[in-house]
Structure formats: structure tokens, C-alpha cells
Scaffold this active site. Structure first.
Site, PDB file in Angstrom:
ATOM      1  N   LYS A 106      -1.147 -32.088  -0.074  1.00 20.07           N
ATOM      2  CA  LYS A 106      -2.152 -31.721  -0.954  1.00 20.07           C
ATOM      3  C   LYS A 106      -1.525 -31.253  -2.511  1.00 20.07           C
ATOM      4  CE  LYS A 106      -5.769 -31.477   1.898  1.00 20.07           C
ATOM      5  NZ  LYS A 106      -6.135 -30.550   2.964  1.00 20.07           N
ATOM      6  N   LYS A 111      -3.207 -42.709   8.635  1.00 21.77           N
ATOM      7  CA  LYS A 111      -4.247 -42.305   9.754  1.00 21.77           C
ATOM      8  C   LYS A 111      -5.544 -42.443   9.128  1.00 21.77           C
ATOM      9  CE  LYS A 111      -4.623 -37.583   8.653  1.00 21.77           C
ATOM     10  NZ  LYS A 111      -4.453 -36.179   9.030  1.00 21.77           N
ATOM     11  N   LYS A 144     -11.239 -38.899   6.840  1.00 23.59           N
ATOM     12  CA  LYS A 144     -12.509 -38.942   5.955  1.00 23.59           C
ATOM     13  C   LYS A 144     -12.173 -38.347   4.603  1.00 23.59           C
ATOM     14  CE  LYS A 144     -13.383 -34.577   8.399  1.00 23.59           C
ATOM     15  NZ  LYS A 144     -14.338 -33.854   9.516  1.00 23.59           N
TER      16      LYS A 144
END
Ligand code: AMP
Ligand code: TRP
Length: 329
Positions: free
Chosen positions: A111, A193, A196
Site C-alpha cells: 500500500k 491474485k 476486489k
């Protein structure tokens, strides 16, 4: 009875990776354990959310838990922010966790790499809140996907350190990461992966709420590897991922599946996968729509009450250990 605890964030849309890596196992384990399934809205707000959407997303995720088969008569389903002990224990654990440990967390590092200056303190502290979630319920087992493994190791380290320094307080939990399905990959990019949060990867992500046409389109466009044989083979990640999804949705063995597709092409596999997936999603989507709103409120209220009672016992124990209770008398 031993306990399990797990949770998912009410952000974005629940996808097949979430189901196959986590929710499916919650359903399978719920009768063998005393089970707690949390909608972790405090984790969700570590990234900016539209406040108008947070409550709606929270309720939607609760509906999904129930629709995939979590039984509120056996499992406790609740919303994280309804039990203030989660935030309170987080503070206590913040004083036990180390900055150096949190700096090593790969999700945090990713992040920071992507958003640099705009990462909240909440993102940094996210794993400690997760540790509090788990430790409050004296959890034995935590069923999650592979991406949570490092957070689970940190949870164990924090529990062991707290117990050593302030007296036996927490059960040290074990992760439950399934052998197959713990890391479902994006249909559009099998090196990533299924996720969402990644806006670009929508095409590679089957949502539980996708309509038939979207499911067909996404499987049809799924990336494949070179070669033509339909075989489970980890060196061919795209086809391996499609076959893994097929295996988990049908419960057919790898040998049966390879036999079924012998001499057939990728197009046949993709079409069959789309059919199976649409059939799988149909009853889930029907149940999501049919859950009564008042009933849902009642389930979440009862869940919060049950959770609160247990969480409070652990919190008090931890506070005593730290010397925070007893100062007035
Ligand atoms: P989240 O929606 O990020 O809160 O994740 C909920 C659960 O789904 C966690 O246990 C994750 O480990 C799991 N999960 C998320 N993405 C995947 C994936 N692509 N494959 C398998 N499990 C996943
Ligand atoms: N961090 C988890 C995820 O993104 C969600 C989560 C929060 C969780 N608290 C938890 C999972 C406690 C298991 C146990 O997937």
C-alpha cells in the site's frame, strides 16, 4: 468446543476468491467449532470510503455470509464496530506490538508503494486490529486465504509476548489455510491474485453478484497459457487456476477432470466453467435477495450481544494484566 473466528471487509464486491479461499471453509467448519464471523467495518475505513455506502456494504456482506450458508443459529455473525472491545483491545495490543514488526507486513508495504504519502495510520495498524479481533474470542483456529498468513503469524507473536509479560491471557491461534483454493488468481492476469480492490482487474474477478452474461464474458476472455493440454500443472498458472476453480465448484477429482477434458480445447473448458459457475451463483443470489431486512437486523443485534459478552471477559482480563483495573479501590 474449540473456537473459530474470521472476517471479511465490507469493501468492493465479494468475489470467487473470497468464497473459495475463505467463506466456503467457514461454512464447512461452523458446526465443528463455536464460530464467530465478523464484518470488519473498522478495517474497511483504513482506506477512504464513501460514508453513505459503509452501512449498506456492511449489510450486504452480512447477507452474503448468510446466503453462502453461514447459519446464524449455529454461528455468531456480527459487525465489528458494534463491539467496542475490538478498538479498545487494539490500543492495549498497540503497546505490545512493535513498529519494526508492522513495517515488515507485505500488505502494508504494497500500500505504501502504491499510495506513498496518503496511507493512513489505520493501514499501518491494521494487523493489530486484526489480532485484537482474533484474540478477544480466545480463538483456536482462523480460516483465511493465503494472503492473511503473515498477519496470523504476527497475531501469534503478539499473543505469546503478551502472555509472557502480563500473564496467561490469550489462546495462541492457528491459521487454517486450505491446501487448494487459498490463492485464486485473476482470470485476466494469473500472476496476480483475484482481488476486489484492484480496479483494473475487474475483468479477472468473478463477483458473487455477477449476472450470467458477466460470468460468461469473464471466463471467455480468461487468459490461458501456451500449449493445448488441459492438465493440472503449476508451471502453467492460468490453466491451473481455471482447473482449480472447476475442481472446487464441482468436487470432481483432478483425475476425473483431466479425463473429462481429454482431447478438448480451452474453449470447451471455459464454457463448462461458466455454466457451472452460473449454476453455483444462482441460488446464492436468490437467497441474498430473499433475506428479510428486519430479520437481518435481528441477527446482527443478537450476534453483537453474544460477541460482546465474550469479548468483554477477555478485555477485562487483559486490562487486569496490564494494571489498568483496580486503581480506584
Ligand atoms: P477480504 O475481502 O480482503 O477481507 O478477504 C476475505 C477473505 O478472503 C480472507 O480470508 C482472504 O484471505 C480471502 N481471499 C481474498 N482474496 C483471495 C483470493 N484471491 N484467493 C483466495 N482467498 C482470498
Ligand atoms: N484482514 C482480513 C482480510 O482482509 C480480514 C480480517 C480482519 C480478518 N480481522 C480478521 C480475518 C480476523 C480473520 C480474522 O482478509
Amino acid at each position: 468446543m474449540k473456537r473459530i473466528f474470521s472476517g471479511a471487509q465490507p469493501t468492493g464486491n465479494v468475489h470467487l476468491g473470497n468464497y473459495l479461499g475463505a467463506l466456503r471453509n467457514w461454512v464447512a467448519l461452523q458446526r465443528d467449532y463455536e464460530s464467530f464471523f465478523c464484518i470488519v467495518n473498522l478495517h474497511a475505513i483504513t482506506a477512504p470510503q464513501d460514508p453513505k455506502m459503509v452501512a449498506a456494504k456492511t449489510r450486504e456482506l452480512a447477507r452474503i455470509y448468510l446466503a453462502v450458508g453461514i447459519d446464524p443459529n449455529v454461528s455468531t455473525v456480527f459487525v465489528q464496530s458494534d463491539v467496542p472491545a475490538h478498538a479498545e483491545l487494539t490500543w492495549l495490543l498497540n503497546c505490545v506490538a512493535r513498529v519494526s514488526e508492522l513495517e515488515r507486513m507485505t500488505q502494508y508495504k504494497d500500500k505504501v508503494r502504491k499510495h506513498e504519502e496518503n496511507v493512513s495510520v489505520g493501514v499501518f495498524d491494521y494487523p493489530v486490529l486484526m489480532a485484537a479481533d482474533i484474540l478477544l474470542y480466545q480463538t483456536d483456529l482462523v480460516p483465511v486465504g493465503e494472503d492473511q498468513k503473515q498477519h496470523l503469524e504476527l497475531t501469534r507473536d503478539i499473543a505469546i509476548r503478551f502472555n509472557r509479560d502480563y500473564g496467561q491471557t490469550f489462546v495462541v491461534p492457528d491459521p487454517f489455510i486450505p491446501k487448494v483454493g487459498a490463492r485464486i488468481m485473476s482470470l485476466a492476469d494469473p500472476a496476480k491474485k483475484m482481488s476486489k480492490s484492484d480496479e483494473e482487474s475487474e475483468a479477472g474477478c468473478i463477483m458473487l453478484l455477477d449476472n450470467d452474461e458477466a460470468v460468461r464474458r469473464k471466463f471467455k476472455r480468461a487468459v490461458t497459457d501456451s500449449g493445448t493440454e488441459i492438465k493440472f500443472d503449476e508451471s502453467r498458472p492460468a490453466i491451473n487456476n481455471l482447473l482449480t476453480i472447476y475442481h472446487l465448484l464441482t468436487n470432481k477429482t483432478p483425475a476425473e477432470i483431466e479425463e473429462q477434458f481429454k482431447g478438448k480445447g480451452y474453449a470447451a473448458l471455459k464454457q463448462e466453467l461458466a455454466d457451472v459457475c452460473i449454476e453455483f451463483l444462482k441460488p446464492i443470489q436468490e437467497r441474498i435477495r430473499s433475506i428479510d431486512d428486519d430479520k437481518l437486523s435481528q441477527i446482527l443485534e443478537q450476534g453483537a450481544e453474544r460477541a460482546e459478552a465474550i469479548a468483554q471477559l477477555t478485555l477485562n482480563h487483559a486490562k487486569k494484566g496490564l494494571g489498568l483495573i483496580g486503581a480506584r479501590s
